[in-house]
Write a protein that holds these residues in place. Structure first.
Motif, mmCIF file in Angstrom:
data_model
loop_
_atom_site.group_PDB
_atom_site.id
_atom_site.type_symbol
_atom_site.label_atom_id
_atom_site.label_comp_id
_atom_site.label_asym_id
_atom_site.label_seq_id
_atom_site.Cartn_x
_atom_site.Cartn_y
_atom_site.Cartn_z
ATOM 1 N N ALA A 175 -21.280 -14.429 4.724
ATOM 2 C CA ALA A 175 -20.665 -13.568 3.710
ATOM 3 C C ALA A 175 -21.727 -12.920 2.831
ATOM 4 C CB ALA A 175 -19.696 -14.387 2.849
ATOM 5 N N MET A 176 -22.769 -13.697 2.484
ATOM 6 C CA MET A 176 -23.838 -13.170 1.634
ATOM 7 C C MET A 176 -24.610 -12.065 2.356
ATOM 8 S SD MET A 176 -26.710 -15.248 -0.539
ATOM 9 C CE MET A 176 -25.768 -16.751 -0.530
ATOM 10 N N MET A 177 -24.894 -12.285 3.636
ATOM 11 C CA MET A 177 -25.623 -11.277 4.416
ATOM 12 C C MET A 177 -24.793 -9.996 4.558
ATOM 13 S SD MET A 177 -26.906 -11.418 8.382
ATOM 14 C CE MET A 177 -25.219 -11.263 8.991
ATOM 15 N N GLN A 178 -23.510 -10.146 4.911
ATOM 16 C CA GLN A 178 -22.639 -8.986 5.084
ATOM 17 C C GLN A 178 -22.465 -8.207 3.769
ATOM 18 O OE1 GLN A 178 -22.844 -8.748 8.410
ATOM 19 N NE2 GLN A 178 -20.713 -8.102 8.506
ATOM 20 N N SER A 179 -22.323 -8.948 2.676
ATOM 21 C CA SER A 179 -22.154 -8.311 1.361
ATOM 22 C C SER A 179 -23.414 -7.556 0.959
ATOM 23 C CB SER A 179 -21.821 -9.363 0.298
ATOM 24 O OG SER A 179 -20.636 -10.044 0.633
ATOM 25 N N ALA A 180 -24.583 -8.156 1.217
ATOM 26 C CA ALA A 180 -25.860 -7.510 0.885
ATOM 27 C C ALA A 180 -26.033 -6.218 1.689
ATOM 28 C CB ALA A 180 -27.022 -8.467 1.144
ATOM 29 N N LYS A 181 -25.635 -6.253 2.968
ATOM 30 C CA LYS A 181 -25.728 -5.059 3.819
ATOM 31 C C LYS A 181 -24.794 -3.955 3.303
ATOM 32 C CE LYS A 181 -25.813 -5.844 8.393
ATOM 33 N NZ LYS A 181 -25.511 -6.526 9.676
ATOM 34 N N ALA A 182 -23.575 -4.339 2.943
ATOM 35 C CA ALA A 182 -22.601 -3.361 2.434
ATOM 36 C C ALA A 182 -23.067 -2.784 1.094
ATOM 37 C CB ALA A 182 -21.234 -4.023 2.283
ATOM 38 N N TYR A 183 -23.615 -3.649 0.225
ATOM 39 C CA TYR A 183 -24.080 -3.182 -1.086
ATOM 40 C C TYR A 183 -25.266 -2.232 -0.923
ATOM 41 C CZ TYR A 183 -25.484 -3.135 -5.970
ATOM 42 O OH TYR A 183 -25.808 -2.712 -7.230
ATOM 43 N N ALA A 184 -26.146 -2.514 0.039
ATOM 44 C CA ALA A 184 -27.287 -1.628 0.318
ATOM 45 C C ALA A 184 -26.780 -0.244 0.729
ATOM 46 C CB ALA A 184 -28.161 -2.228 1.407
ATOM 47 N N LEU A 185 -25.749 -0.231 1.571
ATOM 48 C CA LEU A 185 -25.157 1.044 2.000
ATOM 49 C C LEU A 185 -24.587 1.818 0.815
ATOM 50 C CD1 LEU A 185 -23.240 0.333 5.343
ATOM 51 C CD2 LEU A 185 -25.171 1.866 5.026
ATOM 52 N N LEU A 186 -23.921 1.094 -0.101
ATOM 53 C CA LEU A 186 -23.355 1.745 -1.291
ATOM 54 C C LEU A 186 -24.442 2.385 -2.151
ATOM 55 C CD1 LEU A 186 -20.563 -0.678 -2.608
ATOM 56 C CD2 LEU A 186 -20.274 1.459 -1.396
ATOM 57 N N GLN A 187 -25.651 1.836 -2.072
ATOM 58 C CA GLN A 187 -26.783 2.391 -2.828
ATOM 59 C C GLN A 187 -27.490 3.502 -2.036
ATOM 60 O OE1 GLN A 187 -26.747 1.173 -5.958
ATOM 61 N NE2 GLN A 187 -25.118 -0.072 -5.052
ATOM 62 N N GLY A 188 -26.960 3.822 -0.851
ATOM 63 C CA GLY A 188 -27.538 4.890 -0.040
ATOM 64 C C GLY A 188 -28.741 4.476 0.776
ATOM 65 N N ARG A 189 -28.862 3.162 1.063
ATOM 66 C CA ARG A 189 -30.008 2.666 1.839
ATOM 67 C C ARG A 189 -29.547 2.060 3.160
ATOM 68 N NH1 ARG A 189 -31.306 -1.464 -0.580
ATOM 69 N NH2 ARG A 189 -30.522 -1.296 -2.700
ATOM 70 N N ASP A 190 -30.424 2.118 4.178
ATOM 71 C CA ASP A 190 -30.102 1.478 5.460
ATOM 72 C C ASP A 190 -30.959 0.236 5.680
ATOM 73 O OD1 ASP A 190 -32.471 2.756 5.811
ATOM 74 O OD2 ASP A 190 -31.891 3.890 7.592
ATOM 75 N N PHE A 191 -31.386 -0.378 4.585
ATOM 76 C CA PHE A 191 -32.129 -1.649 4.661
ATOM 77 C C PHE A 191 -31.793 -2.483 3.429
ATOM 78 C CE2 PHE A 191 -34.722 1.471 2.480
ATOM 79 C CZ PHE A 191 -35.220 0.790 1.379
ATOM 80 N N VAL A 192 -31.846 -3.809 3.601
ATOM 81 C CA VAL A 192 -31.510 -4.740 2.506
ATOM 82 C C VAL A 192 -32.774 -5.142 1.756
ATOM 83 C CG1 VAL A 192 -30.630 -7.079 2.020
ATOM 84 C CG2 VAL A 192 -29.425 -5.600 3.630
ATOM 85 N N THR A 193 -32.674 -5.221 0.419
ATOM 86 C CA THR A 193 -33.780 -5.698 -0.418
ATOM 87 C C THR A 193 -33.394 -7.055 -1.025
ATOM 88 O OG1 THR A 193 -32.949 -4.706 -2.463
ATOM 89 C CG2 THR A 193 -34.331 -3.301 -1.052
#
Length: 324
Positions: free
Chosen positions: A262-280
Motif C-alpha cells: 500500500a505504501m509503495m502504490q500510494s507513493a507512486k500515485a502521489y508522485a504522479l499527482l506531482q507530475g513526476r514518473d519517479f518516486v522520491t
C-alpha cells in the motif's frame, strides 16, 4: 529517448486532468488541500479510504463531490446500529412470474460507494464488507457478483462520539489503503466559508457540477502507475519503515506486508499527482503516516503515556535513515 519524450507528453495531459479535478473541488470546498490530494492518491492507487473528523468538516461533501467529478455510478449507505448485511449487499427474492429466485442488488453495487459513519454498524454488518473491499466481489447464495474496475469505498467516521458506535475490526481497517483525518479550517479559511455562505452566490450545488473526468479516463490514468520508477533503495526504505512497526516497544500489533504494498502504490500515485514518473523519499515520507496509522495497535503503556498511532508512526519513520 523518443519513448521517454512521449511519456512526458502523456504526463502533461495527466497533470491537466488532475489539476482540473483539484480546481473543481476547490470551487466547492475551502481548504483541505492535503485531504483532497490524499483521496485522489488513494483512488489512483486503486484503494479505499477511511476519512475521520468531527461533524461539520465536509467529510461527506468531499466524498460525494469526488464521485460527482468522476463520471461514476455513486451510492451512499448510512450505517446504523440496526443495519443488516443484506441491507448492504442485497437480497435474493422469489419471483412469482418466473418461479425463480432473483437477486436484488444492495447499495454496495456502484463505482464509488460512500459509507457514512461506518463505525455505527455492528461487527456482523462490518464483516459484509470484507470480501468486497479486498476482492472487489460479493458472494450471495453461492453466486459471485463482480464489481467494476473503478470500485472504491470512501468511508467516514466521527472519532468523538462513543455512544452507539462500534470499533472497526482490525481485518477491515487493514483493507483501507489510507486513513485521513480532516481537521478544522484555519481562520482565513473559516472567513472564506462564511463569505461564501453569506453571499450565497459562490455556493455551487453538487447536482450542477459537470464531471471533470470519465471512469474510462481515470482507468487509463491508472495505467501510468506501472511506468513510475522506484529505485531498489526506496523499496528497502519502505520495508525498513514497516519493520520498525513490528519491532517497536510502543506497538502491540505492527503493519502487515499489505501495508508495504500500500505504501509503495500510494507513493507512486502521489508522485504522479506531482507530475513526476519517479518516486522520491519525500513521497514515501508523505504517504507513510496515512497508510500506517490505522493498521497499528499500540501497547497499553504507550496509550497511557498519551501516544497516538499517528505520533508513533511519525517517530518510527524518522528513525529510518533516508536513502540518498
Amino acid at each position: 529517448m523518443e519513448e521517454y519524450i512521449e511519456q512526458r507528453v502523456d504526463l502533461t495531459l495527466f497533470s491537466e486532468k488532475i489539476q482540473l479535478l483539484r480546481d473543481q473541488i476547490a470551487s466547492v470546498i475551502v481548504g483541505q488541500e492535503q485531504a483532497v490530494d490524499l483521496v485522489l492518491t488513494a483512488i489512483l492507487a486503486n484503494g479505499h479510504v477511511l476519512i475521520e473528523g468531527v461533524p461539520g468538516v465536509a467529510k461527506t461533501l468531499l466524498a460525494r463531490l469526488i464521485a460527482q467529478l468522476i463520471e461514476a455510478k455513486f451510492s451512499r449507505i448510512q450505517f446504523t446500529p440496526d443495519l443488516m448485511p443484506s441491507d448492504v449487499l442485497g437480497t435474493t427474492v422469489f419471483n412469482m412470474k418466473t418461479s425463480e429466485f432473483d437477486f436484488h442488488q444492495g447499495p454496495i453495487f456502484a463505482d464509488v460507494v460512500l459509507v457514512d459513519e461506518i463505525n455505527r454498524a455492528p461487527a456482523k454488518t462490518q464483516a459484509a464488507l470484507f470480501e468486497v473491499m479486498e476482492e472487489r466481489q460479493v458472494s450471495v447464495d453461492g453466486t459471485t457478483h463482480r464489481m467494476g474496475e473503478l470500485y472504491t469505498i470512501l468511508a467516514t467516521q466521527n472519532p468523538v462520539e462513543q455512544e452507539g458506535t462500534y470499533k472497526l475490526p482490525e481485518a477491515q481497517l487493514d483493507r483501507f489503503l489510507m486513513k485521513i483525518t480532516m481537521g478544522y479550517p484555519s481562520l482565513e479559511e473559516e472567513v472564506a466559508i462564511l463569505e461564501r455562505h453569506h453571499t450565497n452566490a459562490k455556493l455551487i450545488r453538487l447536482e450542477d457540477i459537470i464531471p471533470a473526468i470519465t471512469c474510462e479516463e481515470l482507468l487509463s490514468l491508472r495505467t501510468f502507475m506501472s511506468q513510475v520508477f522506484v529505485e531498489p533503495s526506496l523499496l528497502k526504505y519502505i520495508a525498513l519503515i514497516v519493520e520498525q512497526t513490528r519491532t517497536s516497544k510502543a506497538v502491540y500489533l505492527g503493519a502487515s506486508p499489505r501495508a508495504s504494498v500500500a505504501m509503495m502504490q500510494s507513493a507512486k500515485a502521489y508522485a504522479l499527482l506531482q507530475g513526476r514518473d519517479f518516486v522520491t523519499p519525500e513521497d514515501i515520507k508523505f504517504v507513510a503516516p496515512y497508510v500506517l496509522q490505522h493498521r497499528l495497535i499500540l501497547t497499553a503503556e504507550a496509550e497511557m503515556e498519551g501516544y497516538s498511532p499517528i505520533k508513533v508512526t511519525q517517530r518510527l519513520i524518522d528513525k529510518v535513515e533516508v536513502p540518498q
